[in-house]
Design a protein around this motif. Structure first.
Motif, short mmCIF file in Angstrom:
data_model
loop_
_atom_site.label_atom_id
_atom_site.label_comp_id
_atom_site.label_asym_id
_atom_site.label_seq_id
_atom_site.Cartn_x
_atom_site.Cartn_y
_atom_site.Cartn_z
N SER A 140 0.85 -1.18 0.00
CA SER A 140 0.00 0.00 0.00
C SER A 140 0.89 1.23 0.00
CB SER A 140 -0.88 -0.01 1.25
OG SER A 140 -1.49 1.25 1.37
N GLN A 180 9.10 -14.92 5.19
CA GLN A 180 8.86 -15.90 6.23
C GLN A 180 10.17 -16.10 7.00
OE1 GLN A 180 5.55 -16.98 6.49
NE2 GLN A 180 5.46 -15.36 4.98
N ARG A 218 1.19 -20.25 -7.08
CA ARG A 218 0.89 -18.82 -7.05
C ARG A 218 0.17 -18.37 -8.32
NH1 ARG A 218 5.43 -15.86 -7.04
NH2 ARG A 218 6.75 -17.61 -7.56
N GLY A 239 4.37 -21.41 7.58
CA GLY A 239 5.63 -20.92 7.02
C GLY A 239 5.55 -20.48 5.57
N LEU A 240 4.34 -20.46 5.01
CA LEU A 240 4.19 -20.00 3.63
C LEU A 240 3.55 -18.61 3.65
CD1 LEU A 240 2.81 -23.35 2.22
CD2 LEU A 240 5.08 -22.38 1.82
N PRO A 241 3.78 -17.82 2.60
CA PRO A 241 3.20 -16.48 2.61
C PRO A 241 1.67 -16.48 2.58
CG PRO A 241 4.46 -16.86 0.58
CD PRO A 241 4.72 -18.02 1.48
N LYS A 267 -1.53 -17.73 4.19
CA LYS A 267 -1.74 -18.30 5.53
C LYS A 267 -3.02 -19.12 5.69
CE LYS A 267 1.97 -16.25 7.07
NZ LYS A 267 3.19 -17.08 7.19
N PRO A 311 2.49 -18.67 13.89
CA PRO A 311 1.36 -18.14 14.64
C PRO A 311 0.25 -17.57 13.76
CG PRO A 311 3.41 -16.95 15.16
CD PRO A 311 3.76 -17.98 14.14
N GLU A 346 -7.66 -9.53 -13.36
CA GLU A 346 -7.43 -8.09 -13.37
C GLU A 346 -6.63 -7.74 -14.61
OE1 GLU A 346 -5.28 -8.82 -10.08
OE2 GLU A 346 -6.97 -8.88 -8.69
N VAL A 347 -7.05 -6.70 -15.27
CA VAL A 347 -6.35 -6.35 -16.50
C VAL A 347 -5.30 -5.29 -16.26
CG1 VAL A 347 -8.24 -7.00 -18.01
CG2 VAL A 347 -8.13 -4.69 -17.10
N LYS A 372 -4.07 2.14 -12.18
CA LYS A 372 -5.00 2.01 -11.07
C LYS A 372 -6.10 3.06 -11.12
CE LYS A 372 -2.39 -0.27 -7.43
NZ LYS A 372 -1.90 -0.11 -6.06
N TYR A 430 -8.25 -3.42 5.14
CA TYR A 430 -6.81 -3.18 5.22
C TYR A 430 -6.18 -4.11 6.26
CZ TYR A 430 -2.72 -0.26 4.37
OH TYR A 430 -1.49 0.20 3.97
N SER A 461 -4.70 -4.97 1.66
CA SER A 461 -3.92 -3.74 1.77
C SER A 461 -3.14 -3.45 0.49
CB SER A 461 -2.96 -3.84 2.96
OG SER A 461 -2.08 -4.91 2.78
N HIS A 462 -2.89 -4.50 -0.31
CA HIS A 462 -2.14 -4.27 -1.54
C HIS A 462 -2.86 -3.31 -2.49
CE1 HIS A 462 -4.90 -7.60 -2.31
NE2 HIS A 462 -4.91 -7.19 -3.56
N LEU A 463 -4.18 -3.18 -2.31
CA LEU A 463 -4.93 -2.29 -3.20
C LEU A 463 -4.69 -0.82 -2.84
CD1 LEU A 463 -8.28 -4.23 -3.31
CD2 LEU A 463 -6.66 -3.98 -5.18
N GLY A 464 -4.31 -0.59 -1.60
CA GLY A 464 -4.14 0.80 -1.16
C GLY A 464 -5.47 1.37 -0.70
N LYS A 465 -5.41 2.35 0.19
CA LYS A 465 -6.65 2.84 0.79
C LYS A 465 -7.51 3.62 -0.19
CE LYS A 465 -5.25 2.46 5.55
NZ LYS A 465 -5.00 3.05 6.86
#
Lengths: 366, 470
Positions: A55, A242, B141, B211-213, B215, B290, B381-382, B386, B433, B449-453
């Motif tokens: 972001s 990670q 991915r 342990g993977l991105p 979750k 965690p 998404e094309v 943005k 977010y 959150s990757h989209l931005g506010k």
């Protein structure tokens, strides 16, 4: 009243200087600096061009300029002998060339991590104990073994320097300098240290000749499932953020993430570091266990380390003997060196407001 | 500078469009035995088909361009064969979207048979893959992934491994003599249907690993598969998670959420037909995380037929059964741990152990309305800047997969969100977010959150203004 006139003149000058964004960032309509990074440009990019989540709320150009001065200013250490740049030297990939960083002649437990692309890391320090740069900055600033400051001492010192008072006044609209604002400016500067214009990136975005044949072979070894490098060092940031236990001998039984989390099974687990500018930041690992990238590649090729500091800790499950050929290992190293890009390296300021020497300190090996 | 930037974006849009739409320029490049497939890839442009004649090709193929179709032309029972000779690393690695790979044999590689990395809209079908080291078919991915009509065996990890993907169909494949037959790991919206899964160590695994991105893992349908006699001795590499899969496991849910089993035939798996387990059961060799919920929740066992599972359990299941149930026999369905809100359809004549906390599934509950996850994917998404995207485009691309109008999909329906956040679009922005687990019975929402506010605000305003469908 009169006392305020002069500062506001200086204020005007400094404000006009600082309303420019550093290279790699663009001033947008919100008067803030936003990233100009190919991987952040568009949704829907895939493959090696895949965008990453971030972001971008932008950074204040004045805070960036002010943070840069603070970053290089030894006034932020008790004995006025260390700046942030002592351990994070621009010329050394924002690390210091040491296996374990030094302060006041004494070795610290770990190596200094690079600051390149640190803005995008959700966890900081080798053991991930800080979740943002503001939190992180408090570590070295207030650690008795490092810069040994207190918030009070920062405020006392900086408020005595008129140039800093003026700069803070124009940046934060308050003529009293707070430690909080010092940290905020430092973090803004650190967020501008981005590196996405390596030869690898040029290759990814359509310049097939940006990498030579050996480097392309190295990229393919890197992506191969014999090595599984990309599983943790995932492009484009070359880390998946990670933590992993790779079992390097560190000589001092570093608890790593076990201390952060209270979980003994994470003894010896550390954050996966980015490989961006990895060619500049030797020696490698949290304890600087390897002098060269070839040593690191050999280490993984042999199946990682067997130095597991706790009986309940396991080596990361992706690490196993690879059986790479000499040529493959050489190609892998050649590829890693294509991740070097310092095109947005900030210039070291010629002077800082304290009048102290802004350059990194004397312990510059090699 | 400004001009330059604009030019690049326009170029990106053009490139993207050209990859999606077959154009008049799309051509076929034919490769004959003795020639290099990689060389043909180098000449191909997005949209092209590389047609490979029968014969042996001793090479590894890497495809970075989007829109490449790598299609074999088997003839008179002879196939084009990618041959690793026990020396080469991987058969195919593709990172370009719109990749299609079909009508090939791939064998004797050290790493994987075919792997896609970060590529969307991937179709892997009509493949025969054996003895390729770690994985046979491994998309990772990616969004929109199809694996159909393949045969694979002799794989030391998973024959078909879907890692951190979304909107996946795995259909009509035969997998055998591998440590894991089909593994769906930390993925969302997967359909595993009409597969023949036999003689592996474990048949179908739906795992959420630490342990993977990514979750979470949720929303998988396992339907009409034939899962028989997966009693092969585990030959997984020491340290690999699958090396802990007990021999004789028909299907396993490890910390997975929202998995539905319907109309499977499950027979002769000696440890158990369908095993539900919390994380510590098999993943204790991995460092704990965690951020991952270790329990199996919201899973449903609808109409299935079980026969003769659990005759001779091994590994941890055996120890567990002896310790807690004083039994040397497994069962058709085994529960281990503290899973929540799971159910079993009554009247299936399945033997059970450790499933006391499961409720009865509603009698008429069925997954029949879902024909495909792949086809259900929101439009990818094309490539566009943005600021050109409206709240509507973003909502449909990002949110509508989970938040339906007037219907509960994965998350709460639009109307419930509207009621909760009436006049407070910023509240939605803040939640999206940094989402927190809000409702029981729903999986946690991943952070947007990757989209931005700014973008999130557009979406929130659009969402609050939506009127009911009529």
């Amino acid at each position: 009243m009169f006392g305020n006139l002069l500062p506001s003149l200086v204020l005007l000058t400094s404000a006009s200087i600082a309303s420019v964004c550093p290279s790699g960032l663009v001033l947008q309509a919100d008067h803030r600096c936003h990233y100009d990074i190919r991987y952040l440009k568009q949704l829907g990019q895939t493959g090696l061009q895949k965008s990453f989540a971030h972001s971008d709320d932008g950074m204040d150009p004045q805070q960036i300029a002010l943070g840069k001065l603070l970053f290089f200013d030894p006034i932020l250490s008790r004995d006025k002998d260390l700046s942030c740049a002592h351990c994070h030297q621009p010329a050394r990939g924002f690390s210091d060339g040491l296996a374990q960083s030094k302060a006041h002649g004494l070795s610290l437990p770990r190596s200094a991590p690079t600051l390149w692309n640190v803005a995008f890391s959700p966890a900081l320090f080798w053991d991930g104990r800080a979740t943002n740069l503001e939190q992180q900055a408090r570590g070295p600033l207030f650690s008795p073994a490092e810069m040994a400051m207190t918030p009070e001492l920062i405020e006392k010192r900086l408020n005595q320097i008129p140039e800093y008072r003026n700069l803070f006044l124009s940046t934060f609209e308050s003529d009293y300098i707070t430690a909080e604002n010092v940290i905020s400016a430092l973090a803004s500067f650190e967020r501008t240290l981005v590196s996405f214009n390596s030869r690898y990136d040029r290759y990814v975005f359509g310049e097939p000749n940006a990498l030579n044949d050996e480097e392309v072979r190295g990229l393919n070894v890197f992506r191969s499932f014999v090595t599984r490098c990309t599983e943790c060092h995932t492009p484009p940031l070359f880390t998946n953020f990670q933590t992993a236990i790779i079992g390097v001998p560190d000589g001092n039984a570093d608890p790593g993430m076990a201390k952060t989390t209270g979980e003994t099974r994470l003894t010896g687990a550390f954050r996966v570091p980015t490989l961006r500018n990895i060619g500049l930041t030797a020696p490698y690992t949290h304890a600087g266990s390897f002098k060269t990238l070839a040593d690191v590649v050999d280490f993984y090729d042999r199946g990682g380390g067997r130095h597991l500091p706790h009986p309940s800790a396991y080596l990361h499950w992706h690490i196993r003997e690879m059986g790479l050929s000499v040529e493959e290992k050489k190609a892998l190293v050649a590829f890693l060196l294509t991740l070097t890009d310092e095109s947005l390296l900030p210039e070291t300021p010629s002077r800082v407001p304290s009048g102290l020497k802004p350059l990194p300190g004397p312990h510059r090996p090699g | 500078m400004g001009l330059c930037k604009f030019g690049r974006q326009e170029l990106a849009i053009l490139v993207f469009i050209s990859t999606l739409m077959p154009t008049a320029r799309a051509k076929t490049i034919t490769v004959s035995a003795g020639k290099s497939i990689q060389e043909a890839v180098a000449r191909a442009v997005p949209g092209d088909t590389i047609a490979v004649e029968a014969g042996t090709y001793a090479e590894s193929v890497v495809v970075e361009k989007p829109g490449i179709h790598l299609i074999g032309i088997p003839k008179d029972g002879k196939w084009p064969v990618l041959e690793g000779g026990g020396q080469r690393n991987d058969g195919v690695i593709a990172s370009g979207s719109g990749f299609e790979f079909a009508y090939f044999r791939v064998q004797n590689y050290k790493g994987n048979g075919v792997m896609t990395q970060g590529a969307d809209d991937v179709r892997l079908h009509h493949l025969i893959i054996n003895d390729t080291g770690i994985y046979g078919i491994y998309p990772t991915r990616g969004k929109k992934v199809l694996v159909e009509d393949t045969i694979s065996w002799g794989i030391a990890d998973a024959a078909i491994y879907i890692g951190m993907c979304q909107y996946v169909d795995v259909r009509r494949n035969e997998v055998f003599k591998s440590v894991a037959g089909i593994e769906i790991e930390n993925s969302h919206h997967a359909l595993v249907e009409d597969n023949s899964v036999h003689d592996n160590t474990g048949g179908i695994l739906v795992f959420t690993l630490p342990g993977l991105p990514e979750k979470t893992g949720f929303d998988t349908i396992v339907r009409r598969n034939i899962v028989t006699e997966n009693n092969l001795k585990n030959f997984g590499a020491e340290g690999a998670v699958v090396s802990q899969v007990p021999r004789g496991s028909g299907m396993i849910v490890l910390a997975g959420d929202g998995v539905q089993f319907e109309d499977n035939i499950v027979r002769g798996n000696e440890t158990g037909g369908l095993i539900f387990s919390d994380m510590d059961f098999m993943a204790d060799s991995t460092a704990p995380d965690p951020a991952v919920d270790p329990q199996y929740d919201d899973n449903k066992v609808l109409g299935n037929i079980f026969l003769n599972n659990g005759a001779s359990p091994t590994g941890k299941v055996r120890l567990l059964l002896v310790a807690t149930h004083f039994s040397l026999h497994g069962a058709d369905i085994i529960g281990y741990g503290k899973g929540r809100r799971n159910c079993i359809r009554s009247g299936m004549a399945a033997t059970t152990l450790g499933t006391e906390a499961f409720t009865q599934c509603a009698a008429k509950e069925t997954t029949a309305s879902i024909k495909s996850m792949f086809d259900q994917a929101p439009a990818l998404e094309v490539h566009q800047s943005k600021d050109k995207q409206s709240g509507e485009t973003l909502f449909n691309a990002v949110c509508a997969g989970c938040h339906g109008q007037g219907i509960r999909l994965i998350g709460p329906p639009v109307e419930e969100i509207q009621a909760k956040y009436k006049g407070n679009s910023q509240g939605i922005v803040e939640y999206a977010y940094y989402p927190t687990k809000m409702r029981n019975g729903y999986p946690s929402m991943p952070s947007q959150s990757h989209l931005g506010k700014v973008e999130l605000k557009k979406i929130a305003d659009y969402l609050l203004g939506l009127v009911p469908h009529k």
